[in-house]
Write a protein that holds these residues in place. Sequence first.
Motif, PDB file in Angstrom:
ATOM      1  N   LEU A 619       0.603  -1.116   0.052  1.00  0.00           N
ATOM      2  CA  LEU A 619       0.292  -0.263   0.397  1.00  0.00           C
ATOM      3  C   LEU A 619       0.657   1.507  -0.109  1.00  0.00           C
ATOM      4  CD1 LEU A 619      -2.818  -1.001   2.286  1.00  0.00           C
ATOM      5  CD2 LEU A 619      -2.869  -0.808   0.183  1.00  0.00           C
ATOM      6  N   GLN A 620       1.843   1.072   1.128  1.00  0.00           N
ATOM      7  CA  GLN A 620       3.171   2.349   0.865  1.00  0.00           C
ATOM      8  C   GLN A 620       3.587   2.851  -0.558  1.00  0.00           C
ATOM      9  OE1 GLN A 620       2.341  -0.178   3.567  1.00  0.00           O
ATOM     10  NE2 GLN A 620       3.081   1.183   5.407  1.00  0.00           N
ATOM     11  N   LEU A 621       3.783   1.634  -1.152  1.00  0.00           N
ATOM     12  CA  LEU A 621       4.486   1.727  -2.378  1.00  0.00           C
ATOM     13  C   LEU A 621       3.818   2.142  -3.365  1.00  0.00           C
ATOM     14  CD1 LEU A 621       7.037  -0.870  -2.195  1.00  0.00           C
ATOM     15  CD2 LEU A 621       7.603   1.039  -2.369  1.00  0.00           C
ATOM     16  N   PHE A 622       2.668   1.598  -3.065  1.00  0.00           N
ATOM     17  CA  PHE A 622       1.481   1.949  -4.563  1.00  0.00           C
ATOM     18  C   PHE A 622       0.997   3.729  -4.755  1.00  0.00           C
ATOM     19  CE2 PHE A 622      -2.989   2.352  -5.707  1.00  0.00           C
ATOM     20  CZ  PHE A 622      -3.216   2.010  -6.829  1.00  0.00           C
ATOM     21  N   GLN A 623       1.143   3.949  -2.735  1.00  0.00           N
ATOM     22  CA  GLN A 623       0.816   5.727  -2.631  1.00  0.00           C
ATOM     23  C   GLN A 623       2.119   6.033  -3.299  1.00  0.00           C
ATOM     24  OE1 GLN A 623       1.062   5.569   1.820  1.00  0.00           O
ATOM     25  NE2 GLN A 623       0.248   7.975   1.803  1.00  0.00           N
ATOM     26  N   LEU A 624       3.421   5.643  -2.904  1.00  0.00           N
ATOM     27  CA  LEU A 624       4.686   6.268  -3.863  1.00  0.00           C
ATOM     28  C   LEU A 624       4.425   6.730  -5.496  1.00  0.00           C
ATOM     29  CD1 LEU A 624       7.368   5.538  -1.549  1.00  0.00           C
ATOM     30  CD2 LEU A 624       6.029   6.910  -1.765  1.00  0.00           C
TER      31      LEU A 624
END
Length: 636
Positions: A619-624
């Motif tokens: 989820l964090q990488l999708f965010q970035l």
Amino acid sequence: MCGIAGIISINPHEALGRMLTSIEHRGRDDEGQFFSSPDSSGRIVALGHRRLSVIDTSSLGHQPFLSEDGRYAIVFNGEIYNYRELRLELKDEGAEFKTETDTEVLLHAFRRWGSECLQRLNGMFAFAIWDNSERSLFLARDRAGIKPLYHTVDGSQFVFGSEIKALLASESVKAQLDHESLSQFLTFLWPVPPKTMFRDVQQLPPGHFLIWKNGNYTVSEWWDLDFSKEDSDHDEHRWKEELISTFTTSVEMEMVADVPLGSFLSGGIDSSSIVAVMSGITDRVSAYTTGISEKDLEFDIIQDDLKWARSIAERFQLNYHETTLSPDLTELLPKLVRHMDAPVIDMAIPTYLLSMQAKEANSVMLSGMGGDEIFGGYPRQMAMKIAGVTDLIPNEIRGPLMRTIAGLSPGGMKGCLTAPLRNAKKFAKSAALGFEDRYLGFGTYFSEQMKDSLLTNETQSAIGECDPYETHRALFAKCKDVSPLNRLLYVDFKTFMPALNLDTTDKMSMAANLEVRVPFLNHKLVSLSERMPASLKIKGLKRKYILKRAAEKWLPKDIVWRKKAGFSAPVRSWMRNDLDGMLAELLSERAVKQRGLFNHSYVSQMMEMNSSGREDFNLQLFQLLNLEIWMREFLD
């Protein structure tokens, strides 16, 4: 449902045209413009409107709409569900009408009651009214923030619109990253209202109005959610019957339209209850559902709703449509980011695809959005209750236990099991904190410690000492005397719901030129939630307990009491498959260093730990990833 835009400047004509072109997708049925006479400083007020015809689809509904005497001009986005009752009241007081539109009713209501008219409105709305006599502009937004409204000031110019792209098209504001909003975005997935990702662009908060006059403006709150009204009567039967009646009335009110109308259907309690009530009011309801492909289901924790939706469709003999969620993400994500004016979340993808499918035969859809916010349906709200129980465990036992859970690694876990572990670790890290910090921890994606590693020194310096939780803490303080659950609902209602869920629903549906209504946020139902005892919202380990008891009137128990699935997308599967190449390119060492916001060593570490299964950073990488797409679309 429409798009509105306006600019106050010395020469606004070309700018207004560009603004309306930028939001053409919000209303392709008609376009209108209004220009006032210049004031003593040469400033002209320009109002623009893009129309999606829903009520009184004739040319009489053209906007901007002017009063008979020419004093007032209005541009309006949304629907006033009780406009017929208000029309009768205003007629009794001498008002004369030439159309059947809610727009004309709204203008007469403002003429009669001024800003106090807002208290009488039941609807979703964002509108602007120019008073040529007072030389003042009045902007207002609905209670929940269902319809968006943004504004900016550039010297003597004032600019507003339904979407940020309209403000950018005016060329009165330059697209620049707001660093404080970046910090909030990393924390929550979204900047906290009234901030946006763009420096110098703000949104008018839900339940507020703005008055511009003589080059200055003020913002005032006209409504607030008030859980101090909570009733001490815990009679379950009484509340169930009142909820059945109020919910039925709310759905019926929001079905008013002069165009084809349907509903989204997940097979969960919220959307299923809506189509059940709709089926009792009209014949052959159209319903739309999306499912997850077998490939994605093998990896992700997402539950497939199709079997439940099919069951509801058969039970109520719906005009049923379903599709499988399998988009070309490398092409779709930049398109959705452009429509959102912001990095997208996973929910945006199925919302957009469903809206595009529904638009083929409908102009209006009902959605189950809002049920979790007013009746306590989110896992984190239940987690708060469970975490409260852990307070009873002696510290010498609880501390080591929570540290052990927090330190667990997914290892070689199957993909569908990594998300529950991630949530358990987040729970363990937050459970030992105080009430407010505990809840904020449950809603955090990048912790402050993670941001210290992620952000370059230059970015941290640009952000400064701002606290991303400041607004949340102020809201917690504002409702400190109500029950614990209602404190959580209050903060979510004022932040998470309008900033993420409602904004995404509006932008993705309007990208398809489709109106979406949310009966759970009808003012009658929200008012009922204010009075309802919190103990009936979450009872024991049953979320939305009283809603489920009410829904037994319409739905089988296996639907009512089934595990909540949520409305999202298989991000974990996509990140390992469909988006793998895009992720490697947009978060490459060269791209990250060129951008200068993040330390590539930490981004690279996150990507390696995620791909190896040692951590779940999907989820964090999708965010970035989506943040980089947004910066390429708008800042570059």
